[in-house]
Write a protein that holds these residues in place. Structure first.
Motif, mmCIF file in Angstrom:
data_model
loop_
_atom_site.group_PDB
_atom_site.id
_atom_site.type_symbol
_atom_site.label_atom_id
_atom_site.label_comp_id
_atom_site.label_asym_id
_atom_site.label_seq_id
_atom_site.Cartn_x
_atom_site.Cartn_y
_atom_site.Cartn_z
ATOM 1 N N ILE A 51 28.376 59.913 51.821
ATOM 2 C CA ILE A 51 27.018 59.360 51.724
ATOM 3 C C ILE A 51 26.282 59.553 53.045
ATOM 4 O O ILE A 51 25.085 59.874 53.073
ATOM 5 C CB ILE A 51 27.067 57.868 51.331
ATOM 6 N N GLY A 52 26.995 59.384 54.162
ATOM 7 C CA GLY A 52 26.388 59.625 55.478
ATOM 8 C C GLY A 52 25.933 61.066 55.639
ATOM 9 O O GLY A 52 24.857 61.334 56.200
ATOM 10 N N VAL A 53 26.736 62.008 55.134
ATOM 11 C CA VAL A 53 26.363 63.421 55.182
ATOM 12 C C VAL A 53 25.102 63.664 54.358
ATOM 13 O O VAL A 53 24.187 64.375 54.786
ATOM 14 C CB VAL A 53 27.528 64.295 54.656
ATOM 15 N N ARG A 58 19.366 64.858 53.710
ATOM 16 C CA ARG A 58 18.051 64.508 53.147
ATOM 17 C C ARG A 58 17.025 64.281 54.252
ATOM 18 O O ARG A 58 15.848 64.621 54.098
ATOM 19 C CB ARG A 58 18.164 63.251 52.287
ATOM 20 N N PHE A 59 17.467 63.698 55.357
ATOM 21 C CA PHE A 59 16.572 63.533 56.515
ATOM 22 C C PHE A 59 16.073 64.904 56.966
ATOM 23 O O PHE A 59 14.877 65.097 57.226
ATOM 24 C CB PHE A 59 17.318 62.835 57.651
ATOM 25 N N ALA A 60 16.999 65.879 57.025
ATOM 26 C CA ALA A 60 16.635 67.219 57.488
ATOM 27 C C ALA A 60 15.729 67.926 56.489
ATOM 28 O O ALA A 60 14.675 68.462 56.855
ATOM 29 C CB ALA A 60 17.899 68.041 57.737
ATOM 30 N N TYR A 61 16.116 67.932 55.215
ATOM 31 C CA TYR A 61 15.339 68.667 54.219
ATOM 32 C C TYR A 61 13.949 68.064 54.033
ATOM 33 O O TYR A 61 12.946 68.800 53.995
ATOM 34 C CB TYR A 61 16.079 68.692 52.879
ATOM 35 N N CYS A 62 13.879 66.748 53.891
ATOM 36 C CA CYS A 62 12.571 66.107 53.685
ATOM 37 C C CYS A 62 11.719 66.153 54.943
ATOM 38 O O CYS A 62 10.492 66.085 54.869
ATOM 39 C CB CYS A 62 12.760 64.666 53.214
ATOM 40 N N ILE A 214 15.282 59.197 53.831
ATOM 41 C CA ILE A 214 13.981 59.815 53.578
ATOM 42 C C ILE A 214 12.861 58.937 54.123
ATOM 43 O O ILE A 214 11.858 59.434 54.668
ATOM 44 C CB ILE A 214 13.798 60.073 52.072
ATOM 45 N N THR A 215 13.015 57.630 54.010
ATOM 46 C CA THR A 215 12.000 56.710 54.529
ATOM 47 C C THR A 215 11.821 56.895 56.033
ATOM 48 O O THR A 215 10.690 56.959 56.542
ATOM 49 C CB THR A 215 12.391 55.246 54.234
ATOM 50 N N VAL A 216 12.935 56.981 56.748
ATOM 51 C CA VAL A 216 12.864 57.199 58.197
ATOM 52 C C VAL A 216 12.178 58.535 58.495
ATOM 53 O O VAL A 216 11.344 58.641 59.398
ATOM 54 C CB VAL A 216 14.282 57.166 58.819
ATOM 55 N N CYS A 238 17.263 70.156 62.571
ATOM 56 C CA CYS A 238 18.351 71.086 62.888
ATOM 57 C C CYS A 238 19.491 70.348 63.585
ATOM 58 O O CYS A 238 20.674 70.528 63.243
ATOM 59 C CB CYS A 238 17.829 72.223 63.758
ATOM 60 N N LEU A 239 19.158 69.508 64.549
ATOM 61 C CA LEU A 239 20.178 68.728 65.267
ATOM 62 C C LEU A 239 20.870 67.737 64.331
ATOM 63 O O LEU A 239 22.094 67.513 64.428
ATOM 64 C CB LEU A 239 19.538 67.988 66.442
ATOM 65 N N VAL A 240 20.096 67.162 63.403
ATOM 66 C CA VAL A 240 20.669 66.201 62.458
ATOM 67 C C VAL A 240 21.680 66.887 61.537
ATOM 68 O O VAL A 240 22.718 66.316 61.196
ATOM 69 C CB VAL A 240 19.548 65.525 61.640
ATOM 70 N N MET A 241 21.414 68.136 61.143
ATOM 71 C CA MET A 241 22.362 68.846 60.291
ATOM 72 C C MET A 241 23.649 69.188 61.033
ATOM 73 O O MET A 241 24.727 69.231 60.436
ATOM 74 C CB MET A 241 21.727 70.123 59.736
#
Length: 579
Positions: A51-53, A58-62, A214-216, A238-241
């Protein structure tokens, strides 16, 4: 599939060994191919890593997709209609490619290795995108002092490189998206009553965590992109991925890996059923029953739907395959997949509605008063955070309050059926479109009242708060329909096709995005003839997004009617009950 470190001998031993252990999980091994211990592997411990991954992905894509239309109409200088078509095309591609990614995972690499390879490709694509954005920003800065405004347009190479990077990300998501969720659900044993119940909750909390991320993204990254730097706003994902890949690898020691003794790909097995049924098309039902009895099987032992597939039980005449037909289990697998398509088809309009939140909703909000304080204005793309906020609030209420209440009434572990949940979600999306149309009518009236129709850059003196209800209702709709579709397509496919099942769910939104793009293109051309203003005019004060929203509401109502018809007659696999 098992990880690359497991040997063939390990897997062969592990298939039988768990049955000898009270605490074992049959059909599962660890990363070294050894039998797994139920209490020390899988479940929420492993699911938490996964779930963390997904939250990081989702943070990166959105962070890229949610505000992409602003970048296309800003630094790249595209029109509103063209930008919306490009965003929809990208979204559609990224949500159709999971069909290919799932095929590769289910037939060759396995989910674990597919996730790792996709993550590496993801990081490369995001890196290219960041470099492209920095180059474009550099040229924009240099040309601000140029006498010729044409010099400020990005070069053809920069545009091509930008879209090349975007579609690398789309390919990466095609492998990442279906496998991560299926791999997470694999951490729960469907044969164990407690873990089976936890698996149902997993889909809820998966979506909860995803929407939290996604909210963040919508609050933080959109502000950075519009007020600080597009390069920084695209570089952070990029760094988040990179972090997501490290987190996924850290959980390797706890994961359960599914193993199977099937030597034939499930795609081959199912394809063979359709092929043999087609070659036996001349065989009548009576002949099938007679030949079946003589060969030791009865077609009536299987389900009574799609009876034409029962002809695959017999070897085609003149066959050189040793006279073997398909087994009843193989025919039932094919029927299970075919049974999904009426539900899949009737959900496509929901996919079209879903595509609007990151395109025309954003452009609509950009024309309105978004002031939070005298010195701060809410980015238009951040309005999408109200969708994820409503999901983050609603899912715990649904999982901890509504489901137990419904469970007490219906005696079903999930409270209501998956198809009932999806249907309610589609209904709410229709309501959201009606509200969006009403708000747009009010916005156009306000522009007319204040004499701003011919001033597209002017802010309409109407608070963006008017748009919040359509976002909130769409969010509740997603928490019901999206999660329901995920669980439905994972649960109703054969065991070896779980990634493919989730890819089918994602393809609803992929094709929905393409249909949205096609619809916008056709309407744009049809309504701009003979000197008339398009519904999607660059000057939205002269356009008619309200007509578009009413059209989508009407299509949704028709699709919902068809959905209810097919859902009513649907028979669940593994003893489920229909709507």
């Amino acid at each position: 599939m098992v990880s690359s470190t497991a040997t063939a001998a390990n897997i062969s031993d592990a298939i039988e060994a768990p049955t000898l252990l009270d605490d074992g999980v049959q059909g599962n091994v660890d990363y070294k191919g050894r039998p797994v211990n139920r209490s020390k592997s899988g479940r929420w411990k492993s699911a938490s890593f996964i779930i963390g991954v997904e939250m990081a992905e989702r943070f990166a894509y959105c962070g890229i997709n949610s505000n992409l239309i602003s970048y296309l109409t800003g630094p790249l200088g595209q029109s509103t209609a063209t930008a919306a078509e490009n965003v929809n095309a990208l979204s559609g591609t990224s949500q159709l490619l999971p069909l290919l990614g799932a095929f590769v995972a289910d037939s060759f690499l396995g989910r674990y290795r597919t996730i790792i390879l996709s993550s590496l490709l993801y990081i490369m694509g995001l890196g290219f995108l960041t470099v492209s954005t920095v180059f474009t920003a550099s040229k924009t800065s240099d040309c601000q002092h140029a006498a010729n405004a044409m010099n400020c347009s990005p070069s053809e190479f920069q545009v091509i490189f930008f879209f090349f990077a975007l579609y690398i990300i789309a390919v990466a998501e095609g492998g990442h998206k279906p496998c991560v969720q299926a791999f997470g659900a694999d951490q729960f044993d469907g044969q164990d009553p407690e873990e089976c119940k936890a698996k149902s909750s997993f889909f809820n909390w998966w979506y909860f965590g995803m929407c939290g991320a996604i909210t963040v993204t919508l609050v933080v990254l959109t502000y950075i992109q519009e007020n600080l730097s597009w390069g920084l706003g695209f570089g952070i994902p990029c760094l988040v991925m990179v972090f997501a890949l490290i987190l996924f690898l850290l959980g390797t020691f706890t994961y359960r890996f599914c193993v199977t003794r099937e030597e034939i790909s499930p795609f081959v097995r199912i394809g063979r059923v359709f092929l043999k049924a087609a070659r036996n098309w001349r065989i009548t039902s009576f002949s099938l029953s007679m030949e079946g009895e003589s060969q030791g099987f009865l077609p009536c032992q299987g389900s009574q739907e799609f009876k034409f597939l029962n002809k695959a039980l017999l070897a085609p005449e003149g066959s050189k395959e040793g006279g073997n037909g398909c087994s009843i289990r193989e025919v039932e697998e094919a029927k299970a997949v075919l049974r999904l398509f009426p539900i899949w088809t009737t959900c496509l309009v929901y996919g079209i509605v879903f595509a609007q939140s990151s395109t025309v909703f954003t452009k609509q909000g950009a024309t309105m008063d978004r002031s939070i304080s005298p010195s701060f204005e809410l980015p238009a793309a951040s309005l999408q955070s109200f969708i994820t906020l409503s999901i983050v609030v609603f899912i715990p209420i649904y999982d901890r309050i509504l489901v137990p209440v419904a469970r007490a009434i219906t005696s079903r572990p999930s409270g209501i059926t998956m198809l009932q949940r999806i249907g309610i979600g589609i209904l709410l999306s229709t309501v959201s479109m009606c509200i969006a149309a009403a708000v747009e009518m009010k916005r156009l009236e306000t522009a007319q009242e204040y004499g701003l129709v011919d001033k597209p850059e002017a802010t309409i003196p109407m608070s963006v708060i008017w748009m919040i209800p359509q976002y909130l209702i769409l969010g509740v709709s997603e928490s019901l329909a999206m999660v329901g579709l995920q669980e439905f397509f994972y649960d109703q496919v054969p065991n070896q096709l779980k990634s493919t099942g989730l890819a089918l769910y994602l393809s609803i939104f992929g094709i929905g995005s393409f249909l949205s793009s096609f619809l916008i293109s056709v309407i744009d051309k049809a309504t701009s003839r003979h000197g008339h203003q398009s519904w999607f005019s660059d000057n939205l004060n002269k356009g008619h997004l309200d007509y578009f929203y009413w059209l989508l509401a009407g299509l949704s109502a028709i699709a919902l009617t068809a959905y209810l018809y097919f859902a009513k007659s649907y028979v669940y696999n593994r003893g489920g009950s229909n709507i």
